[in-house]
Design a protein around this motif. Structure first.
Motif, PDB file in Angstrom:
ATOM      1  N   LYS A  43       0.742  -1.237  -0.062  1.00 16.90           N
ATOM      2  CA  LYS A  43      -0.091  -0.008  -0.068  1.00 16.90           C
ATOM      3  C   LYS A  43       0.726   1.234  -0.096  1.00 16.90           C
ATOM      4  N   LYS A  44       0.477   2.248  -0.596  1.00 17.15           N
ATOM      5  CA  LYS A  44       1.334   3.640  -0.503  1.00 17.15           C
ATOM      6  C   LYS A  44       0.017   4.774  -0.044  1.00 17.15           C
ATOM      7  N   SER A  45       0.589   5.682   0.568  1.00 16.29           N
ATOM      8  CA  SER A  45      -0.292   6.724   1.220  1.00 16.29           C
ATOM      9  C   SER A  45       0.734   7.820   1.375  1.00 16.29           C
ATOM     10  N   ARG A  46      -0.034   8.964   1.671  1.00 17.37           N
ATOM     11  CA  ARG A  46       0.416  10.194   1.537  1.00 17.37           C
ATOM     12  C   ARG A  46      -0.256  11.267   2.987  1.00 17.37           C
ATOM     13  N   TYR A  47       0.707  11.742   3.678  1.00 19.16           N
ATOM     14  CA  TYR A  47       0.344  12.492   4.874  1.00 19.16           C
ATOM     15  C   TYR A  47       0.940  13.764   4.875  1.00 19.16           C
ATOM     16  N   ALA A  48       0.098  14.678   5.415  1.00 18.85           N
ATOM     17  CA  ALA A  48       0.502  15.982   5.817  1.00 18.85           C
ATOM     18  C   ALA A  48       0.262  16.046   7.335  1.00 18.85           C
ATOM     19  N   ILE A  49       1.630  16.398   7.938  1.00 19.45           N
ATOM     20  CA  ILE A  49       1.408  16.497   9.452  1.00 19.45           C
ATOM     21  C   ILE A  49       1.536  17.850   9.966  1.00 19.45           C
ATOM     22  N   VAL A  50       0.474  18.583  10.675  1.00 22.06           N
ATOM     23  CA  VAL A  50       0.353  19.925  11.236  1.00 22.06           C
ATOM     24  C   VAL A  50       0.533  19.701  12.224  1.00 22.06           C
ATOM     25  N   ASP A  51       1.650  20.719  12.977  1.00 19.87           N
ATOM     26  CA  ASP A  51       1.695  20.885  14.251  1.00 19.87           C
ATOM     27  C   ASP A  51       1.026  22.003  14.768  1.00 19.87           C
ATOM     28  N   SER A  52       1.301  22.251  16.061  1.00 17.92           N
ATOM     29  CA  SER A  52       0.531  23.494  16.844  1.00 17.92           C
ATOM     30  C   SER A  52       0.987  24.792  16.414  1.00 17.92           C
ATOM     31  N   SER A  53       1.967  24.708  15.861  1.00 19.79           N
ATOM     32  CA  SER A  53       2.437  26.038  15.159  1.00 19.79           C
ATOM     33  C   SER A  53       2.112  26.198  13.626  1.00 19.79           C
ATOM     34  N   LYS A  54       1.247  25.433  13.484  1.00 19.14           N
ATOM     35  CA  LYS A  54       0.887  25.443  11.875  1.00 19.14           C
ATOM     36  C   LYS A  54       1.965  25.070  10.824  1.00 19.14           C
ATOM     37  N   ASN A  55       2.967  24.452  11.223  1.00 18.75           N
ATOM     38  CA  ASN A  55       4.031  23.879  10.206  1.00 18.75           C
ATOM     39  C   ASN A  55       3.423  22.720   9.739  1.00 18.75           C
ATOM     40  N   LYS A  56       3.532  22.646   8.242  1.00 19.91           N
ATOM     41  CA  LYS A  56       2.870  21.505   7.758  1.00 19.91           C
ATOM     42  C   LYS A  56       4.315  20.639   7.141  1.00 19.91           C
ATOM     43  N   HIS A  57       4.300  19.295   7.384  1.00 17.89           N
ATOM     44  CA  HIS A  57       5.172  18.394   7.106  1.00 17.89           C
ATOM     45  C   HIS A  57       4.455  17.172   6.241  1.00 17.89           C
ATOM     46  N   ARG A  58       5.053  17.109   5.013  1.00 16.05           N
ATOM     47  CA  ARG A  58       4.585  16.359   3.979  1.00 16.05           C
ATOM     48  C   ARG A  58       5.576  14.988   3.847  1.00 16.05           C
ATOM     49  N   TYR A  59       4.722  13.808   3.830  1.00 18.27           N
ATOM     50  CA  TYR A  59       5.211  12.398   3.883  1.00 18.27           C
ATOM     51  C   TYR A  59       4.606  11.661   2.891  1.00 18.27           C
ATOM     52  N   PHE A  60       5.304  10.737   2.307  1.00 21.48           N
ATOM     53  CA  PHE A  60       4.875   9.540   1.552  1.00 21.48           C
ATOM     54  C   PHE A  60       4.982   8.382   2.616  1.00 21.48           C
ATOM     55  N   VAL A  61       4.129   7.378   2.481  1.00 30.34           N
ATOM     56  CA  VAL A  61       4.357   6.361   3.554  1.00 30.34           C
ATOM     57  C   VAL A  61       4.248   4.862   2.543  1.00 30.34           C
TER      58      VAL A  61
END
Length: 224
Positions: A43-61
């Motif tokens: 399986k492949k997936s894609r995530y955007a992780i947003v922290d409390s400071s509204k910084n967005k970190h993008r990943y493929f899994v």
């Protein structure tokens, strides 16, 4: 004919957004030398992780059904060396290598599948991606910015190295089933070149800022 690699199958994946209080990669990669493994992408997936400071970190899994795994090994200077793939090895006993015997090689660096998730698994990461208690399918994360022209699809066989004992990918390589060669690669650098090109580049210049390469690993060692 040369094959043109494209990461279109990755960039078209739907993005799932996950909000967390903080996001610091160092807390996931603070221990261990890491793992070298082979498996099949399920399986492949894609995530955007947003922290409390509204910084967005993008990943493929990449969700990988693990076939076999070994601990990464490094010498005293920090250079990566070949793991001990098996507790046994074959040595020649006859003229012109006409016969062999099996001898002890020392403690193997192999990790049993049931122990692998215990070693590298993060409760936080698994809570984001886990779909069930499948012990031999593990989600591996890689930052979007480190993936360029990566051509890996579901059911492809891959070989990867983790960053320390974590689910974060240090290197990801697709294995060509027919020839058992590595065809496409991604890692800390933006890489779209072949594994052969990477090895030649490492041998020909300064490797201090490059991802380490394990040399001298025969394919049959993986099958022990």
């Amino acid at each position: 004919m040369s094959r043109i690699y494209s990461n279109d199958s990755l960039t078209t994946l739907p993005v799932k957004t996950c909000h967390v209080s903080e996001w610091f990669i160092g807390k996931f990669t603070a221990k261990g030398d890491g793992v070298l493994l082979e498996g099949k992408v399920t399986k492949k997936s894609r995530y955007a992780i947003v922290d409390s400071s509204k910084n967005k970190h993008r990943y493929f899994v990449f969700h990988v059904k693990v076939k076999q795994a070994h601990r990464r090994k490094f010498d005293g200077s920090g250079k990566e060396t070949t793991p001990n793939f098996s507790a046994k090895t074959k040595v020649s006993t006859g003229y012109l290598m006409s016969s062999y015997k099996t001898v002890d090689k020392g403690k193997t660096d192999k990790i049993e599948n049931m122990k692998l998730k215990e070693i590298i698994g993060s409760e936080q990461l698994l809570s984001i991606t886990e779909n069930g208690p499948v012990s031999d399918v593990i989600p591996f994360w890689i930052s979007e910015e480190n993936v360029e022209q990566l051509d890996i699809d579901i059911d492809n066989e891959v070989r990867l190295k983790t960053k320390s004992d974590s689910q974060f990918i240090d290197q990801l390589l697709r294995i060509e089933i027919e020839s058992r060669t590595v065809g496409n690669m991604a890692g800390d650098e933006k890489v779209g070149s072949s594994w052969t090109d990477k090895i030649l580049a490492n041998k020909g210049g300064d490797v201090s800022n490059k991802v380490p390469v394990v040399e001298g690993v025969d394919e049959d060692e993986w099958d022990d």
